[in-house]
Design a protein around this motif. Sequence first.
Motif, mmCIF file in Angstrom:
data_model
loop_
_atom_site.group_PDB
_atom_site.id
_atom_site.type_symbol
_atom_site.label_atom_id
_atom_site.label_comp_id
_atom_site.label_asym_id
_atom_site.label_seq_id
_atom_site.Cartn_x
_atom_site.Cartn_y
_atom_site.Cartn_z
ATOM 1 N N ILE A 236 0.274 -8.957 11.389
ATOM 2 C CA ILE A 236 0.625 -8.198 10.189
ATOM 3 C C ILE A 236 2.032 -7.641 10.356
ATOM 4 O O ILE A 236 2.269 -6.772 11.206
ATOM 5 N N GLN A 237 2.974 -8.159 9.557
ATOM 6 C CA GLN A 237 4.334 -7.635 9.561
ATOM 7 C C GLN A 237 4.416 -6.476 8.574
ATOM 8 O O GLN A 237 4.079 -6.630 7.395
ATOM 9 N N ILE A 238 4.830 -5.305 9.053
ATOM 10 C CA ILE A 238 4.865 -4.091 8.233
ATOM 11 C C ILE A 238 6.312 -3.819 7.825
ATOM 12 O O ILE A 238 7.183 -3.606 8.679
ATOM 13 N N LEU A 239 6.573 -3.846 6.516
ATOM 14 C CA LEU A 239 7.909 -3.632 5.966
ATOM 15 C C LEU A 239 7.909 -2.324 5.178
ATOM 16 O O LEU A 239 7.455 -2.277 4.031
ATOM 17 N N PRO A 240 8.368 -1.222 5.775
ATOM 18 C CA PRO A 240 8.317 0.086 5.088
ATOM 19 C C PRO A 240 9.140 0.091 3.798
ATOM 20 O O PRO A 240 10.149 -0.599 3.671
ATOM 21 N N VAL A 241 8.678 0.886 2.838
ATOM 22 C CA VAL A 241 9.365 1.076 1.566
ATOM 23 C C VAL A 241 9.716 2.554 1.448
ATOM 24 O O VAL A 241 8.845 3.420 1.609
ATOM 25 N N ARG A 242 10.983 2.859 1.177
ATOM 26 C CA ARG A 242 11.429 4.258 1.115
ATOM 27 C C ARG A 242 10.674 5.003 0.010
ATOM 28 O O ARG A 242 10.530 4.510 -1.105
ATOM 29 N N GLN A 243 10.203 6.209 0.339
ATOM 30 C CA GLN A 243 9.418 7.028 -0.577
ATOM 31 C C GLN A 243 9.887 8.474 -0.531
ATOM 32 O O GLN A 243 10.622 8.869 0.397
ATOM 33 N N PRO A 244 9.477 9.305 -1.521
ATOM 34 C CA PRO A 244 9.803 10.735 -1.458
ATOM 35 C C PRO A 244 9.229 11.365 -0.192
ATOM 36 O O PRO A 244 8.292 10.836 0.417
ATOM 37 N N ARG A 245 9.768 12.505 0.202
ATOM 38 C CA ARG A 245 9.332 13.194 1.406
ATOM 39 C C ARG A 245 7.817 13.462 1.358
ATOM 40 O O ARG A 245 7.288 13.899 0.342
ATOM 41 N N VAL B 283 0.836 -1.198 0.000
ATOM 42 C CA VAL B 283 0.000 0.000 0.000
ATOM 43 C C VAL B 283 0.867 1.243 0.000
ATOM 44 O O VAL B 283 1.983 1.247 0.515
ATOM 45 N N SER B 284 0.337 2.294 -0.637
ATOM 46 C CA SER B 284 0.906 3.635 -0.530
ATOM 47 C C SER B 284 -0.285 4.585 -0.486
ATOM 48 O O SER B 284 -1.432 4.150 -0.395
ATOM 49 N N ARG B 285 -0.010 5.883 -0.568
ATOM 50 C CA ARG B 285 -1.128 6.819 -0.500
ATOM 51 C C ARG B 285 -2.103 6.628 -1.669
ATOM 52 O O ARG B 285 -3.304 6.807 -1.522
ATOM 53 N N ARG B 286 -1.587 6.217 -2.861
ATOM 54 C CA ARG B 286 -2.441 6.100 -4.042
ATOM 55 C C ARG B 286 -2.561 4.672 -4.560
ATOM 56 O O ARG B 286 -3.310 4.416 -5.495
ATOM 57 N N LEU B 287 -1.828 3.740 -3.966
ATOM 58 C CA LEU B 287 -1.678 2.417 -4.555
ATOM 59 C C LEU B 287 -2.088 1.337 -3.560
ATOM 60 O O LEU B 287 -1.841 1.462 -2.358
ATOM 61 N N SER B 288 -2.692 0.278 -4.077
ATOM 62 C CA SER B 288 -2.986 -0.896 -3.259
ATOM 63 C C SER B 288 -2.844 -2.121 -4.150
ATOM 64 O O SER B 288 -3.514 -2.227 -5.180
ATOM 65 N N VAL B 289 -1.970 -3.051 -3.773
ATOM 66 C CA VAL B 289 -1.754 -4.287 -4.519
ATOM 67 C C VAL B 289 -1.944 -5.447 -3.557
ATOM 68 O O VAL B 289 -1.283 -5.510 -2.516
ATOM 69 N N VAL B 290 -2.849 -6.364 -3.897
ATOM 70 C CA VAL B 290 -3.188 -7.480 -3.008
ATOM 71 C C VAL B 290 -2.925 -8.785 -3.746
ATOM 72 O O VAL B 290 -3.417 -8.974 -4.870
ATOM 73 N N SER B 291 -2.167 -9.684 -3.148
ATOM 74 C CA SER B 291 -1.900 -10.972 -3.780
ATOM 75 C C SER B 291 -3.173 -11.799 -3.859
ATOM 76 O O SER B 291 -4.146 -11.565 -3.111
ATOM 77 N N THR B 292 -3.183 -12.776 -4.749
ATOM 78 C CA THR B 292 -4.368 -13.618 -4.927
ATOM 79 C C THR B 292 -4.742 -14.307 -3.624
ATOM 80 O O THR B 292 -5.925 -14.361 -3.243
#
Length: 566
Positions: free
Chosen positions: A288-297, A239-248
């Motif tokens: 739920i394990q949360i793994l942050p992804v580096r993003q712009p400020r 997930v991001s502010r505009r994106l959501s991808v869910v595995s099957t």
Amino acid sequence: MTPRVPRTTAEWDRVREAKHNVLARDPLSVDPADYPDVRPEVVASWRRSMLAGVDPGAREYVLDEEFQPGTRLAAVAQPIMDRLRDEIADLGSWGFLADRACRLLTVVVGDFPTANRVHRQNLRAGMAFAEDVMGTNGMGCAHETQQPFIISGTEHFRADTEILTTTGVIIRDPFTKRHVGTFGAHCLREYGSAALLPLVVEIGRSIEAQLERRADGEREVFDAYSAAARRHRGLVVAVSRRLSVVSTQARTLVREADEELLRRLADEAGERTRTVRRRLSSGVTANIQILPVRQPRGEFAAVLVLEPVETQGRPLGNAGEDRAVDVRACLSHALREGRPVLLAGERGCGKRHEARTALHAVSDRVVELEARRAPDDWLQGFAAALRTPGTGVLLGHITELPAELATPVATLLDGARGPIVATTAEDADLAVVRERFPVVLTVPPLRERRDELAALCADLLADLGDEPVHLTPRAAAALAAGDWPGNVRQLLQVLASARIRAAGPTIDLPDLPGHHRTPLDEVQRAERRVLMAALREAGGDRSAVAKRLGISRATVYRKLKRYELR
């Protein structure tokens, strides 16, 4: 030899003559092979336009009132559209950029044809150019077939666009590979040729490259999601502010109602990896394990790995599919023991299909009686069927019988010995009849039986004609992703339409109606379910639905049209 794109007056005249012949026919009987002077893909588009009810004499352009401007595609593609404006400044042509629904986002105009040559329109963002709205045109055909397209002169379905050459190429997101929009360049027909299409394709690829360069961190999200999916091989969400991808696999647990929860967890985690426990809307509690992804400020994103720890006594599989299997087993068992069965369920969910299959398995012949027949004829037919040895009886819409027949029908049921199955809508009631059925089973709706859809499609297609037809894997996957509020009846209509569109024995993704090629997401499916429930509770009263949901009547009507609820 396949006809070429027409370029001369004589060729355009021949195409127009063929089109008038097609328009005079039943669209179901139109075969591209009957028109050797016209490209078969164009005849197929004319046929689809006719089936969609497009008026070839129309001159107005349709503005979609639900259109929302300000898409990312429009912003990212604007520099390319600006350059295109400079390049065509002295040319009699113009360029269109449309969204994924083929609604106009941006238009750039060169030396626009004069009013006496073209029916000029006040071009506005939100105007619809999809094939099922505007008929055969370059952008609409590209959107419909997902292939680059050029339409020249009289190949256009509408007469007011016959003096044009229009083109279209779809634009895909560089990461998801999903269709996000359509680009088209157009000119007067005498200035157009087949050589125009490669240039349009090149501009489309430039827009895709711009999307990739301006991804604003999305590449990192997809890379992290792909890595996590390979490593954990299970329930993974990004997930991001505009994106959501869910595995099957995760779709068995994660619903649209959980999306904001997961976004909030990702935002609150910041740059720290952490594990939390939350209950999801499906009733499942998960670590739920949360793994942050580096993003712009100012942005956030994370990959979340879910591990279910408790399911409130429910299996993680699709309960509807298990229920469907149970219904068939119970139905077969009851019929073999000679007990009449009443099948209930949502309208169109396949009750009659299940009843026929079960009855044919235990009977020499099956008699079907529809409750909407004349009451005396219906009652006599039922009595005669019961007297005939080896006959199974299917009573359709049993609870719609006139009230005066309830007692004689109940008497016949009490004395029946042969296999009997009756069907009724889930919300129907005629207590004196229902009480005479020792077995009442509920057929789950199609949306809860996705694993059955491929086999059901094969059965329905076999019933539609003598020639064998099958679905490609991607077409079957698109149908399986649908919500199907009209259940099996709606599926049958879609398959019948797709069978007509298909050029051969295979139904592929482009042959499906447009809204089934891009199924509703979880949010839209949830909204449709809410609308369906409100309609049932309000007895179909649109004003009551609007009041119940706190929205205007106009919004209710727009959403009913969008979700095919009538």
